[in-house]
Design a protein around this motif. Structure first.
Motif, short mmCIF file in Angstrom:
data_model
loop_
_atom_site.label_atom_id
_atom_site.label_comp_id
_atom_site.label_asym_id
_atom_site.label_seq_id
_atom_site.Cartn_x
_atom_site.Cartn_y
_atom_site.Cartn_z
N ARG A 1 -15.44 10.67 -6.21
CA ARG A 1 -15.74 9.47 -6.99
C ARG A 1 -14.69 9.35 -8.09
O ARG A 1 -14.50 10.30 -8.86
CB ARG A 1 -17.13 9.54 -7.60
CG ARG A 1 -18.27 9.52 -6.58
CD ARG A 1 -19.61 9.76 -7.26
NE ARG A 1 -20.73 9.61 -6.32
CZ ARG A 1 -21.16 10.61 -5.53
NH1 ARG A 1 -20.56 11.80 -5.59
NH2 ARG A 1 -22.17 10.42 -4.72
N THR A 2 -14.03 8.23 -8.16
CA THR A 2 -13.03 8.04 -9.21
C THR A 2 -13.72 7.93 -10.56
O THR A 2 -14.59 7.08 -10.76
CB THR A 2 -12.20 6.79 -8.94
OG1 THR A 2 -11.53 6.93 -7.68
CG2 THR A 2 -11.15 6.60 -10.04
N ALA B 1 -9.90 6.89 1.28
CA ALA B 1 -9.77 5.44 1.06
C ALA B 1 -10.01 5.20 -0.43
O ALA B 1 -11.15 5.12 -0.89
CB ALA B 1 -10.77 4.68 1.92
N VAL B 2 -8.96 5.11 -1.18
CA VAL B 2 -9.00 5.22 -2.64
C VAL B 2 -9.96 4.24 -3.31
O VAL B 2 -10.63 4.60 -4.29
CB VAL B 2 -7.57 5.04 -3.20
CG1 VAL B 2 -7.58 5.04 -4.72
CG2 VAL B 2 -6.65 6.14 -2.67
N PHE B 3 -10.06 3.01 -2.81
CA PHE B 3 -10.87 2.01 -3.49
C PHE B 3 -12.33 1.99 -3.06
O PHE B 3 -13.11 1.16 -3.54
CB PHE B 3 -10.25 0.62 -3.32
CG PHE B 3 -8.95 0.46 -4.08
CD1 PHE B 3 -8.87 0.84 -5.41
CD2 PHE B 3 -7.82 -0.05 -3.47
CE1 PHE B 3 -7.68 0.71 -6.13
CE2 PHE B 3 -6.63 -0.19 -4.18
CZ PHE B 3 -6.57 0.19 -5.50
N GLU C 1 -2.81 -1.01 5.98
CA GLU C 1 -3.75 -2.10 5.78
C GLU C 1 -4.60 -1.95 4.52
O GLU C 1 -5.31 -2.87 4.14
CB GLU C 1 -4.67 -2.22 7.00
CG GLU C 1 -3.89 -2.53 8.28
CD GLU C 1 -4.80 -2.60 9.49
OE1 GLU C 1 -5.99 -2.25 9.35
OE2 GLU C 1 -4.32 -2.99 10.56
N GLU C 2 -4.57 -0.75 3.91
CA GLU C 2 -5.30 -0.52 2.66
C GLU C 2 -4.67 0.69 1.98
O GLU C 2 -3.84 1.37 2.56
CB GLU C 2 -6.78 -0.27 2.92
CG GLU C 2 -7.05 0.99 3.74
CD GLU C 2 -8.53 1.29 3.87
OE1 GLU C 2 -9.30 0.90 2.96
OE2 GLU C 2 -8.92 1.91 4.87
N LEU C 3 -5.09 0.95 0.75
CA LEU C 3 -4.57 2.11 0.06
C LEU C 3 -5.38 3.33 0.52
O LEU C 3 -6.49 3.59 0.04
CB LEU C 3 -4.70 1.95 -1.46
CG LEU C 3 -3.97 3.00 -2.31
CD1 LEU C 3 -2.48 3.02 -1.99
CD2 LEU C 3 -4.19 2.74 -3.79
N GLY C 4 -4.84 4.03 1.49
CA GLY C 4 -5.53 5.18 2.09
C GLY C 4 -4.60 6.36 2.19
O GLY C 4 -3.51 6.25 2.76
N PHE D 1 0.80 -1.22 0.00
CA PHE D 1 0.00 0.00 0.00
C PHE D 1 0.84 1.28 0.00
O PHE D 1 0.34 2.35 0.29
CB PHE D 1 -0.94 -0.01 1.21
CG PHE D 1 -1.82 -1.23 1.25
CD1 PHE D 1 -2.78 -1.44 0.28
CD2 PHE D 1 -1.66 -2.19 2.24
CE1 PHE D 1 -3.59 -2.57 0.30
CE2 PHE D 1 -2.46 -3.32 2.28
CZ PHE D 1 -3.43 -3.52 1.30
N PHE D 2 2.14 1.16 -0.33
CA PHE D 2 3.02 2.32 -0.49
C PHE D 2 3.07 3.19 0.76
O PHE D 2 3.17 4.42 0.68
CB PHE D 2 2.57 3.17 -1.69
CG PHE D 2 2.37 2.38 -2.94
CD1 PHE D 2 3.46 1.91 -3.67
CD2 PHE D 2 1.10 2.08 -3.39
CE1 PHE D 2 3.29 1.18 -4.83
CE2 PHE D 2 0.91 1.33 -4.55
CZ PHE D 2 2.00 0.88 -5.27
#
Length: 210
Positions: free
Chosen positions: A188-189, A161-163, A132-135, A96-97
């Motif tokens: 919204r992506t 929280a990107v996803f 723990e996530e891409l945040g 998750f960078f």
């Protein structure tokens, strides 16, 4: 039979006890008198602060403004608008960078196309703040350049929280026509290029201001 009173015998009180009694009496007196005293912590008697009114700033009724812009995060090409400024040693092996920081000067447009009318720029940074996530932790100013909002800004800061399909960030302030701003934005992506990393995100903003 007449009552006989014994002569009063003076009892010596230690000085520390005497001082304690005096301080308690002073506190009691202050608590009784304080509510009736006119106190101004920020008056015009040489203080650095004073009371003010919204009319001094030409501000009247508070209103709610809604607007929608498209945020272009351009990583690829010869002129990227998102520049990596921190790459921690473990980032390359992190899913998750975590610890990554990018500085941005991203275009804000009326429509999703990059060639669409420019209405402002998102200037600030985002940092990967979750293991723990891409945040991302987002902190940026929307600096508007169009119409009556030219020169005005809003400040957005919060967790992305990107996803997640819809994300929400608070509006924590502003300048110009957005003085005393507060509100929120929904993200919204719109598109994400997995090859280049370039992304277009729709920002719907609800801003309370004067």
């Amino acid at each position: 039979m007449a009552t006989k009173f014994l002569p009063a015998i003076p009892i010596p009180i230690p000085i520390p006890v005497m001082l304690l009694l005096i301080s308690q009496l002073q506190l009691i007196a202050i608590s009784v008198l304080l509510p009736s005293l006119p106190i101004s912590l920020a008056g015009n008697n040489g203080g650095f602060a004073r009371s003010a009114s919204l009319s001094e700033l030409g501000l009247e009724k508070e209103k709610l403004t809604r607007f929608r812009v498209y945020w272009h995060d351009i990583i690829s090409g010869r002129n990227p608008t998102s520049m990596r400024v921190v790459t921690p040693p473990k980032t390359n092996s992190s899913t998750f960078f975590f610890g990554l920081v990018d500085m941005i000067d991203n275009p804000l447009t009326e429509e999703p196309e990059r060639s669409s009318k420019l209405v402002g720029r998102a200037q600030g940074f985002y940092a990967s703040a979750s293991q723990e996530e891409l945040g991302f932790m987002m902190a940026m100013n929307f600096a508007f350049v169009e119409g009556k909002y030219n020169g005005s800004t809003i400040t957005v800061m919060g967790r992305n929280a990107v996803f997640s399909k819809v994300r929400e960030l608070p509006v924590i302030g502003g300048s110009g026509l957005f003085r005393f701003a507060r509100g929120f934005v929904q993200l919204r992506t719109h598109s994400l290029d997995l090859n280049t990393g370039d992304a277009v995100v729709e920002y719907t903003c609800y801003v309370m201001h004067y």
